[in-house]
Design a protein around this motif. Structure first.
Motif, PDB file in Angstrom:
ATOM      1  N   PHE A 180      72.581  55.648  51.277  1.00 37.71           N
ATOM      2  CA  PHE A 180      71.462  54.978  52.112  1.00 37.71           C
ATOM      3  C   PHE A 180      72.032  53.442  52.132  1.00 37.71           C
ATOM      4  N   SER A 181      72.304  52.845  50.891  1.00 38.25           N
ATOM      5  CA  SER A 181      72.930  51.663  50.948  1.00 38.25           C
ATOM      6  C   SER A 181      74.018  51.035  51.942  1.00 38.25           C
ATOM      7  N   VAL A 182      75.106  52.238  51.830  1.00 37.97           N
ATOM      8  CA  VAL A 182      75.964  52.035  52.565  1.00 37.97           C
ATOM      9  C   VAL A 182      75.832  52.159  54.031  1.00 37.97           C
ATOM     10  N   LEU A 183      74.808  52.960  54.543  1.00 37.85           N
ATOM     11  CA  LEU A 183      74.582  53.034  55.914  1.00 37.85           C
ATOM     12  C   LEU A 183      73.604  51.741  56.265  1.00 37.85           C
ATOM     13  N   LEU A 184      72.723  51.182  55.418  1.00 38.41           N
ATOM     14  CA  LEU A 184      72.203  50.131  55.609  1.00 38.41           C
ATOM     15  C   LEU A 184      73.165  48.770  55.765  1.00 38.41           C
ATOM     16  N   LEU A 185      74.179  48.706  54.908  1.00 42.58           N
ATOM     17  CA  LEU A 185      75.391  47.743  55.260  1.00 42.58           C
ATOM     18  C   LEU A 185      76.138  47.674  56.258  1.00 42.58           C
ATOM     19  N   LEU A 186      76.273  49.163  56.783  1.00 44.80           N
ATOM     20  CA  LEU A 186      77.195  49.119  57.918  1.00 44.80           C
ATOM     21  C   LEU A 186      76.280  48.946  59.276  1.00 44.80           C
ATOM     22  N   SER A 189      73.508  56.223  63.023  1.00 47.06           N
ATOM     23  CA  SER A 189      72.403  55.321  63.293  1.00 47.06           C
ATOM     24  C   SER A 189      71.017  56.024  63.465  1.00 47.06           C
ATOM     25  N   ALA A 190      71.084  57.298  64.110  1.00 52.26           N
ATOM     26  CA  ALA A 190      69.729  58.068  64.063  1.00 52.26           C
ATOM     27  C   ALA A 190      69.302  58.445  62.747  1.00 52.26           C
ATOM     28  N   THR A 191      70.455  58.776  61.863  1.00 49.67           N
ATOM     29  CA  THR A 191      69.903  59.315  60.655  1.00 49.67           C
ATOM     30  C   THR A 191      69.224  58.110  59.769  1.00 49.67           C
ATOM     31  N   LEU A 192      70.050  57.064  60.062  1.00 56.72           N
ATOM     32  CA  LEU A 192      69.443  55.572  59.282  1.00 56.72           C
ATOM     33  C   LEU A 192      68.175  55.323  59.793  1.00 56.72           C
ATOM     34  N   ALA A 193      67.732  55.579  60.760  1.00 58.26           N
ATOM     35  CA  ALA A 193      66.273  55.248  61.613  1.00 58.26           C
ATOM     36  C   ALA A 193      65.516  55.891  60.730  1.00 58.26           C
ATOM     37  N   ARG A 194      65.755  57.334  60.598  1.00 57.10           N
ATOM     38  CA  ARG A 194      64.670  58.268  60.061  1.00 57.10           C
ATOM     39  C   ARG A 194      64.675  57.872  58.362  1.00 57.10           C
ATOM     40  N   ALA A 195      65.855  57.513  58.029  1.00 58.90           N
ATOM     41  CA  ALA A 195      65.631  57.204  56.381  1.00 58.90           C
ATOM     42  C   ALA A 195      64.979  55.947  56.293  1.00 58.90           C
ATOM     43  N   ARG A 196      65.180  55.128  57.064  1.00 64.00           N
ATOM     44  CA  ARG A 196      64.244  53.794  56.921  1.00 64.00           C
ATOM     45  C   ARG A 196      62.921  54.111  56.938  1.00 64.00           C
ATOM     46  N   LYS A 197      62.459  54.962  58.036  1.00 61.67           N
ATOM     47  CA  LYS A 197      60.948  55.400  58.060  1.00 61.67           C
ATOM     48  C   LYS A 197      60.472  55.887  56.834  1.00 61.67           C
ATOM     49  N   LEU A 198      61.250  56.949  56.286  1.00 60.41           N
ATOM     50  CA  LEU A 198      60.919  57.733  55.132  1.00 60.41           C
ATOM     51  C   LEU A 198      60.567  56.756  53.970  1.00 60.41           C
ATOM     52  N   VAL A 199      61.800  55.845  53.790  1.00 63.85           N
ATOM     53  CA  VAL A 199      61.807  54.834  52.733  1.00 63.85           C
ATOM     54  C   VAL A 199      60.556  54.020  52.728  1.00 63.85           C
ATOM     55  N   SER A 200      60.191  53.192  53.988  1.00 57.84           N
ATOM     56  CA  SER A 200      59.162  52.260  54.202  1.00 57.84           C
ATOM     57  C   SER A 200      57.900  52.883  54.081  1.00 57.84           C
ATOM     58  N   THR A 201      57.571  54.300  54.637  1.00 56.06           N
ATOM     59  CA  THR A 201      56.264  54.855  54.587  1.00 56.06           C
ATOM     60  C   THR A 201      56.078  55.579  53.416  1.00 56.06           C
ATOM     61  N   LYS A 202      57.072  56.142  52.705  1.00 57.76           N
ATOM     62  CA  LYS A 202      56.733  57.089  51.533  1.00 57.76           C
ATOM     63  C   LYS A 202      57.224  56.009  50.153  1.00 57.76           C
ATOM     64  N   HIS A 203      58.596  56.172  50.126  1.00 57.43           N
ATOM     65  CA  HIS A 203      59.029  55.675  48.967  1.00 57.43           C
ATOM     66  C   HIS A 203      58.651  54.231  48.395  1.00 57.43           C
ATOM     67  N   GLU A 204      58.950  53.297  49.184  1.00 57.71           N
ATOM     68  CA  GLU A 204      58.473  51.740  49.169  1.00 57.71           C
ATOM     69  C   GLU A 204      57.034  51.682  49.021  1.00 57.71           C
ATOM     70  N   ALA A 205      56.249  52.564  49.929  1.00 60.51           N
ATOM     71  CA  ALA A 205      54.957  52.132  49.972  1.00 60.51           C
ATOM     72  C   ALA A 205      54.201  52.651  48.665  1.00 60.51           C
ATOM     73  N   ARG A 206      54.847  53.927  47.802  1.00 61.93           N
ATOM     74  CA  ARG A 206      54.232  54.090  46.603  1.00 61.93           C
ATOM     75  C   ARG A 206      54.575  53.004  45.456  1.00 61.93           C
ATOM     76  N   LEU A 207      55.683  52.340  45.679  1.00 58.46           N
ATOM     77  CA  LEU A 207      56.058  51.317  44.714  1.00 58.46           C
ATOM     78  C   LEU A 207      55.029  50.469  44.786  1.00 58.46           C
ATOM     79  N   VAL A 208      54.956  49.936  46.088  1.00 56.11           N
ATOM     80  CA  VAL A 208      54.016  48.750  46.339  1.00 56.11           C
ATOM     81  C   VAL A 208      52.363  49.012  46.114  1.00 56.11           C
ATOM     82  N   GLU A 209      52.172  50.215  46.267  1.00 56.26           N
ATOM     83  CA  GLU A 209      50.812  50.803  45.893  1.00 56.26           C
ATOM     84  C   GLU A 209      50.676  50.693  44.417  1.00 56.26           C
TER      85      GLU A 209
END
Length: 154
Positions: free
Chosen positions: A51-57, A113-133
């Protein structure tokens, strides 16, 4: 002197000073965070490093393999194997550098790019959201600051 009697197997282990060591606490937290990340990314089969590689690219198209690996702290042999996997899934492509034929530049594919867009959505709405909660916005910002400080000094 007689040896201490063994603890029953059902008793919790005594952690001693281990519970007060920052490095140990960071590693335990990292393992929990990575477990949650992998659960969130299961539909896309992406690891945190991928995920980090895709974000940097996405933000740095056409950069070479060495720059990306060094920025992420990934050893060359591990990085090459990771790129092989991402390339075989058609998420990125490697091309000879126009300025240095010994080097390869990396680009996301349309599928990447399409996979990264889906991954960003999953990270922000699930993973990071749980951490912030769990932490709350103020503690999240404070923790990010503290971790950046550690990363900059070591």
């Amino acid at each position: 002197m007689l040896p201490a009697a063994p603890m029953p197997e059902t008793a919790a282990l005594r952690m001693g000073e281990l519970s007060e060591l920052l490095g140990y606490a960071l590693k335990r937290a990292q393992l929990k965070v990575f477990e949650d990340f992998l659960r969130c990314m299961a539909p896309l089969q992406l690891t945190p490093a991928q995920f980090s590689v895709l974000l940097l690219l996405d933000k740095n198209p056409g950069r070479n393999q060495t720059e990306i690996a060094n920025t992420l702290g990934i050893l060359r042999p591990n990085f090459v194997a990771m790129l092989d996997g991402l390339e075989s899934r058609d998420l990125l492509t490697r091309m000879r550098s126009p300025s240095d034929r010994r080097s390869h530049v990396l680009m996301l594919t349309d599928k990447g790019s399409a996979t990264l867009a889906r991954a960003r959505k999953l990270v922000s709405t699930k993973h990071e959201a749980r951490l912030v909660e769990l932490l709350g916005p103020a503690d999240q910002a404070a923790l990010l600051g503290m971790l950046a400080k550690i990363a900059a000094e070591f």
